[in-house]
Design a protein around this motif. Structure first.
Motif, PDB file in Angstrom:
ATOM      1  N   TRP A   1      12.362  13.729  -2.505  1.00 32.19           N
ATOM      2  CA  TRP A   1      12.978  14.630  -1.550  1.00 32.19           C
ATOM      3  C   TRP A   1      13.254  13.861  -0.252  1.00 32.19           C
ATOM      4  O   TRP A   1      12.845  12.705  -0.100  1.00 32.19           O
ATOM      5  N   GLU A   2      13.973  14.481   0.666  1.00 29.51           N
ATOM      6  CA  GLU A   2      14.272  13.885   1.967  1.00 29.51           C
ATOM      7  C   GLU A   2      13.914  14.872   3.067  1.00 29.51           C
ATOM      8  O   GLU A   2      14.051  16.089   2.906  1.00 29.51           O
ATOM      9  N   SER A   3      13.461  14.329   4.191  1.00 29.64           N
ATOM     10  CA  SER A   3      13.124  15.175   5.334  1.00 29.64           C
ATOM     11  C   SER A   3      13.095  14.325   6.598  1.00 29.64           C
ATOM     12  O   SER A   3      12.474  13.245   6.616  1.00 29.64           O
ATOM     13  N   ASP A   4      13.793  14.787   7.627  1.00 27.28           N
ATOM     14  CA  ASP A   4      13.739  14.158   8.946  1.00 27.28           C
ATOM     15  C   ASP A   4      14.025  12.650   8.871  1.00 27.28           C
ATOM     16  O   ASP A   4      13.269  11.828   9.383  1.00 27.28           O
ATOM     17  N   SER A   5      15.119  12.298   8.192  1.00 25.55           N
ATOM     18  CA  SER A   5      15.598  10.906   8.085  1.00 25.55           C
ATOM     19  C   SER A   5      14.721  10.012   7.223  1.00 25.55           C
ATOM     20  O   SER A   5      14.865   8.789   7.246  1.00 25.55           O
ATOM     21  N   VAL A   6      13.815  10.608   6.473  1.00 23.90           N
ATOM     22  CA  VAL A   6      12.926   9.823   5.612  1.00 23.90           C
ATOM     23  C   VAL A   6      13.088  10.266   4.162  1.00 23.90           C
ATOM     24  O   VAL A   6      13.016  11.459   3.859  1.00 23.90           O
ATOM     25  N   ALA A   7      13.338   9.299   3.286  1.00 21.08           N
ATOM     26  CA  ALA A   7      13.379   9.555   1.849  1.00 21.08           C
ATOM     27  C   ALA A   7      11.977   9.378   1.286  1.00 21.08           C
ATOM     28  O   ALA A   7      11.295   8.387   1.594  1.00 21.08           O
ATOM     29  N   MET A   8      11.546  10.333   0.469  1.00 23.54           N
ATOM     30  CA  MET A   8      10.165  10.337  -0.006  1.00 23.54           C
ATOM     31  C   MET A   8      10.099  10.454  -1.521  1.00 23.54           C
ATOM     32  O   MET A   8      10.959  11.079  -2.145  1.00 23.54           O
ATOM     33  N   GLU A   9       9.061   9.854  -2.068  1.00 19.08           N
ATOM     34  CA  GLU A   9       8.791   9.938  -3.501  1.00 19.08           C
ATOM     35  C   GLU A   9       7.297  10.140  -3.691  1.00 19.08           C
ATOM     36  O   GLU A   9       6.487   9.447  -3.064  1.00 19.08           O
ATOM     37  N   GLU A  10       6.945  11.093  -4.526  1.00 19.46           N
ATOM     38  CA  GLU A  10       5.538  11.275  -4.879  1.00 19.46           C
ATOM     39  C   GLU A  10       5.269  10.589  -6.204  1.00 19.46           C
ATOM     40  O   GLU A  10       6.024  10.756  -7.166  1.00 19.46           O
ATOM     41  N   LEU A  11       4.210   9.820  -6.248  1.00 21.36           N
ATOM     42  CA  LEU A  11       3.816   9.064  -7.430  1.00 21.36           C
ATOM     43  C   LEU A  11       2.399   9.432  -7.840  1.00 21.36           C
ATOM     44  O   LEU A  11       1.630   9.979  -7.054  1.00 21.36           O
ATOM     45  N   SER A  12       2.073   9.094  -9.065  1.00 19.01           N
ATOM     46  CA  SER A  12       0.678   9.131  -9.483  1.00 19.01           C
ATOM     47  C   SER A  12       0.431   7.969 -10.434  1.00 19.01           C
ATOM     48  O   SER A  12       1.356   7.474 -11.082  1.00 19.01           O
ATOM     49  N   TRP A  13      -0.801   7.507 -10.468  1.00 19.66           N
ATOM     50  CA  TRP A  13      -1.196   6.459 -11.413  1.00 19.66           C
ATOM     51  C   TRP A  13      -2.693   6.555 -11.678  1.00 19.66           C
ATOM     52  O   TRP A  13      -3.426   7.259 -10.982  1.00 19.66           O
ATOM     53  N   SER A  14      -3.124   5.831 -12.680  1.00 14.18           N
ATOM     54  CA  SER A  14      -4.538   5.743 -12.998  1.00 14.18           C
ATOM     55  C   SER A  14      -5.052   4.366 -12.614  1.00 14.18           C
ATOM     56  O   SER A  14      -4.350   3.359 -12.803  1.00 14.18           O
ATOM     57  N   VAL A  15      -6.276   4.319 -12.082  1.00 16.55           N
ATOM     58  CA  VAL A  15      -6.935   3.037 -11.855  1.00 16.55           C
ATOM     59  C   VAL A  15      -7.932   2.743 -12.972  1.00 16.55           C
ATOM     60  O   VAL A  15      -8.667   1.761 -12.914  1.00 16.55           O
ATOM     61  N   GLY A  16      -7.959   3.616 -13.981  1.00 13.46           N
ATOM     62  CA  GLY A  16      -8.822   3.386 -15.134  1.00 13.46           C
ATOM     63  C   GLY A  16     -10.068   4.249 -15.160  1.00 13.46           C
ATOM     64  O   GLY A  16     -10.796   4.271 -16.156  1.00 13.46           O
ATOM     65  N   TYR A  17     -10.341   4.988 -14.098  1.00 12.90           N
ATOM     66  CA  TYR A  17     -11.521   5.855 -14.043  1.00 12.90           C
ATOM     67  C   TYR A  17     -11.228   6.979 -13.048  1.00 12.90           C
ATOM     68  O   TYR A  17     -10.476   6.822 -12.094  1.00 12.90           O
ATOM     69  N   GLY A  18     -11.817   8.128 -13.294  1.00 12.46           N
ATOM     70  CA  GLY A  18     -11.674   9.245 -12.374  1.00 12.46           C
ATOM     71  C   GLY A  18     -10.303   9.898 -12.411  1.00 12.46           C
ATOM     72  O   GLY A  18      -9.451   9.576 -13.249  1.00 12.46           O
ATOM     73  N   PRO A  19     -10.060  10.840 -11.496  1.00  8.38           N
ATOM     74  CA  PRO A  19      -8.770  11.539 -11.452  1.00  8.38           C
ATOM     75  C   PRO A  19      -7.630  10.571 -11.127  1.00  8.38           C
ATOM     76  O   PRO A  19      -7.854   9.484 -10.584  1.00  8.38           O
ATOM     77  N   ARG A  20      -6.411  10.982 -11.441  1.00  8.65           N
ATOM     78  CA  ARG A  20      -5.248  10.166 -11.116  1.00  8.65           C
ATOM     79  C   ARG A  20      -5.076  10.067  -9.599  1.00  8.65           C
ATOM     80  O   ARG A  20      -5.323  11.019  -8.855  1.00  8.65           O
ATOM     81  N   THR A  21      -4.646   8.894  -9.175  1.00  9.42           N
ATOM     82  CA  THR A  21      -4.336   8.658  -7.767  1.00  9.42           C
ATOM     83  C   THR A  21      -2.981   9.255  -7.440  1.00  9.42           C
ATOM     84  O   THR A  21      -2.003   9.003  -8.144  1.00  9.42           O
ATOM     85  N   ARG A  22      -2.918  10.031  -6.367  1.00  8.28           N
ATOM     86  CA  ARG A  22      -1.654  10.542  -5.857  1.00  8.28           C
ATOM     87  C   ARG A  22      -1.244   9.692  -4.664  1.00  8.28           C
ATOM     88  O   ARG A  22      -2.071   9.342  -3.819  1.00  8.28           O
ATOM     89  N   ALA A  23       0.046   9.384  -4.587  1.00  7.75           N
ATOM     90  CA  ALA A  23       0.544   8.516  -3.526  1.00  7.75           C
ATOM     91  C   ALA A  23       1.943   8.947  -3.120  1.00  7.75           C
ATOM     92  O   ALA A  23       2.662   9.583  -3.901  1.00  7.75           O
ATOM     93  N   TRP A  24       2.345   8.590  -1.907  1.00 12.35           N
ATOM     94  CA  TRP A  24       3.700   8.835  -1.422  1.00 12.35           C
ATOM     95  C   TRP A  24       4.331   7.525  -0.994  1.00 12.35           C
ATOM     96  O   TRP A  24       3.678   6.664  -0.395  1.00 12.35           O
ATOM     97  N   VAL A  25       5.607   7.384  -1.319  1.00 14.90           N
ATOM     98  CA  VAL A  25       6.419   6.273  -0.813  1.00 14.90           C
ATOM     99  C   VAL A  25       7.445   6.861   0.147  1.00 14.90           C
ATOM    100  O   VAL A  25       8.151   7.815  -0.192  1.00 14.90           O
ATOM    101  N   LEU A  26       7.515   6.300   1.345  1.00 16.37           N
ATOM    102  CA  LEU A  26       8.451   6.749   2.365  1.00 16.37           C
ATOM    103  C   LEU A  26       9.336   5.579   2.788  1.00 16.37           C
ATOM    104  O   LEU A  26       8.858   4.453   2.921  1.00 16.37           O
ATOM    105  N   LYS A  27      10.622   5.847   2.995  1.00 17.12           N
ATOM    106  CA  LYS A  27      11.508   4.824   3.530  1.00 17.12           C
ATOM    107  C   LYS A  27      12.679   5.502   4.233  1.00 17.12           C
ATOM    108  O   LYS A  27      12.954   6.689   3.993  1.00 17.12           O
ATOM    109  N   PRO A  28      13.373   4.772   5.108  1.00 19.52           N
ATOM    110  CA  PRO A  28      14.476   5.398   5.838  1.00 19.52           C
ATOM    111  C   PRO A  28      15.605   5.816   4.905  1.00 19.52           C
ATOM    112  O   PRO A  28      15.939   5.108   3.948  1.00 19.52           O
ATOM    113  N   VAL A  29      16.180   6.972   5.169  1.00 22.48           N
ATOM    114  CA  VAL A  29      17.303   7.469   4.375  1.00 22.48           C
ATOM    115  C   VAL A  29      18.508   6.558   4.541  1.00 22.48           C
ATOM    116  O   VAL A  29      18.805   6.074   5.634  1.00 22.48           O
ATOM    117  N   GLY A  30      19.196   6.297   3.421  1.00 27.21           N
ATOM    118  CA  GLY A  30      20.453   5.575   3.476  1.00 27.21           C
ATOM    119  C   GLY A  30      20.349   4.076   3.576  1.00 27.21           C
ATOM    120  O   GLY A  30      21.363   3.386   3.698  1.00 27.21           O
TER     121      GLY A  30
END
Length: 412
Positions: free
Chosen positions: A95-124
């Motif tokens: 999604w995009e908001s306030d000039s920032v393009a965002m992506e939500e990710l998840s991954w496993s480190v091999g134990y426990g719940p999945r890690t949630r993460a966000w990637v942010l970068k300038p739009v365009g």
């Protein structure tokens, strides 16, 4: 002399002071032994325990920058169960908001719940961008992780608004970095946010003792504030479990931060020669250990989280286990962790009114790091910035850190 200079400048109300290293012709040994009185170790009637320990073994030896120190630190952290790459990475939404393009990710480190993460970068903006791993703080606040320093979607809880106002000048630090031209990754780490322990996994007796209940009834009725209070005490239990397994909390967190860094370096929109990390408070500890153990990090900023261990003892520092991996004191000082990859660029921001540290401990760390960088042949690669005020990463400090990253990455 250094203390008198600080006092004088404080009287002039100068908000930020950068001290050039060549003003201090003092050796590391002089800095550490003379800047702090030999009494008052925060142990009360057991202050003499320090003298006995120091007489029996070497503590906080000078650890020069280089591969040997880096490997010794990683061995102390003692946790790297896999190849340090994220497993089963999934892109959840964009999604995009306030000039920032965002992506939500998840991954496993091999134990426990999945890690949630966000990637942010300038739009365009296309092409490969310099990237920064933004490391959330400890703050005695574990219900949320990445949300403490980044805006994504939904309204912030009042407690998070207050946390940002008190420590970050009201800014979403990660979004602010993205608007300035960086690709920013923010991930939850072990014990926080998506990686926190559910209350059902925490012993009832610990919950009762932490928040003063007579008995635990409906755990789902407990709020964010209660969870955070419980989680602070639970960290002691987690560290005990870790030690029984021959590992430590600092090692787990550093490992998960390296996993996130390797993911960051793998992205096609990231310039892998320009990856940095930044963190305030407990995030600053994470930044120090990540720089020391991950060659892919080319520059690091440590905010309001630097002192010698000697200074921490005198201040009665009662911080997180993240800062005290078992065995580190026998091979290095905390300041040596920060300088272990010298002459890689390093920024350390200090608050002279920081309630967690003594001014002498911060000054001693600054001088020790500066000496290590001189010995490594590039004193200008280290910048220590001193500010007035308490434990914080306010707007002025954030702008200074952004300017520093831009300068560092512009030369690569």
């Amino acid at each position: 002399m250094f203390g008198s200079i600080i006092t004088y400048l404080s009287s002039l109300l100068i908000p930020i002071v950068c001290f050039p290293h060549h003003n201090y012709a003092v050796s590391i040994n002089e800095t550490v032994s003379d800047s702090i009185p030999p009494t008052g170790w925060g142990l009360g009637v057991y202050n003499d325990l320090f003298d006995q320990t120091q007489a029996a073994q070497t503590i906080w030896p000078i650890a020069p920058p280089g591969p040997n120190t880096q490997m010794a630190i990683k061995n102390v952290l003692n946790f790297s169960p896999a190849n340090e790459m994220p497993q089963k990475v999934a892109s959840e939404r964009r999604w995009e908001s306030d000039s920032v393009a965002m992506e939500e990710l998840s991954w496993s480190v091999g134990y426990g719940p999945r890690t949630r993460a966000w990637v942010l970068k300038p739009v365009g903006v296309s092409g490969k961008l310099p990237a920064i791993l933004a490391l959330h703080d400890h703050g005695g606040y574990k219900f949320y992780g990445k949300e403490k320093i980044a805006d994504a979607f939904g309204d912030l809880p009042d407690a998070l608004i207050l946390h940002r106002r008190e420590h970050y000048g009201g800014l979403a630090m990660a979004n602010h970095l993205a608007k300035k031209g960086f690709l920013v990754l923010i991930h939850d780490v072990f014990l926080w946010g998506s990686r926190k322990f559910p209350l059902d996994n925490i012993p009832d007796q610990l919950i009762i003792e932490s928040i003063g209940l007579k008995k635990v009834q409906e755990k789902s009725a407990l709020g964010i504030a209660e969870y955070n209070t419980i989680a602070v005490e639970h960290e002691n239990l987690v560290e005990k479990y870790c030690r029984m397994m021959g590992i430590n909390l600092a090692g787990i967190i550093a490992y998960e931060d390296r996993v996130a860094t390797h993911y960051l370096a793998s992205r096609i929109d990231v310039d892998s020669t320009r990856i940095g990390c930044i963190g305030f408070s407990g995030g600053g500890t994470r930044s120090a250990f990540l720089l020391a153990t991950c060659p892919q990090v080319k520059a690091a900023a440590i905010v309001s989280m630097m002192s010698t261990y000697r200074g921490m003892l005198q201040s009665g520092h009662n911080g997180t286990w993240m800062c005290f991996p078992t065995g580190l004191s026998s091979i290095a000082d905390y300041a040596d962790v920060a300088s272990s990859r010298a002459p890689q660029p390093l920024l350390v921001q200090y608050n002279m009114g920081d309630e967690l540290f003594t001014a002498q401990g911060m000054e001693a760390a600054h001088l020790r790091i500066g000496q290590q960088y001189r010995n490594a042949g590039n004193e200008k690669a280290y910048r220590g910035q001193f500010y007035q005020g308490p434990h914080k990463f306010d707007r002025e400090m954030q702008e200074a850190a952004i300017k520093w990253f831009k300068e560092v990455f512009a030369t690569k």
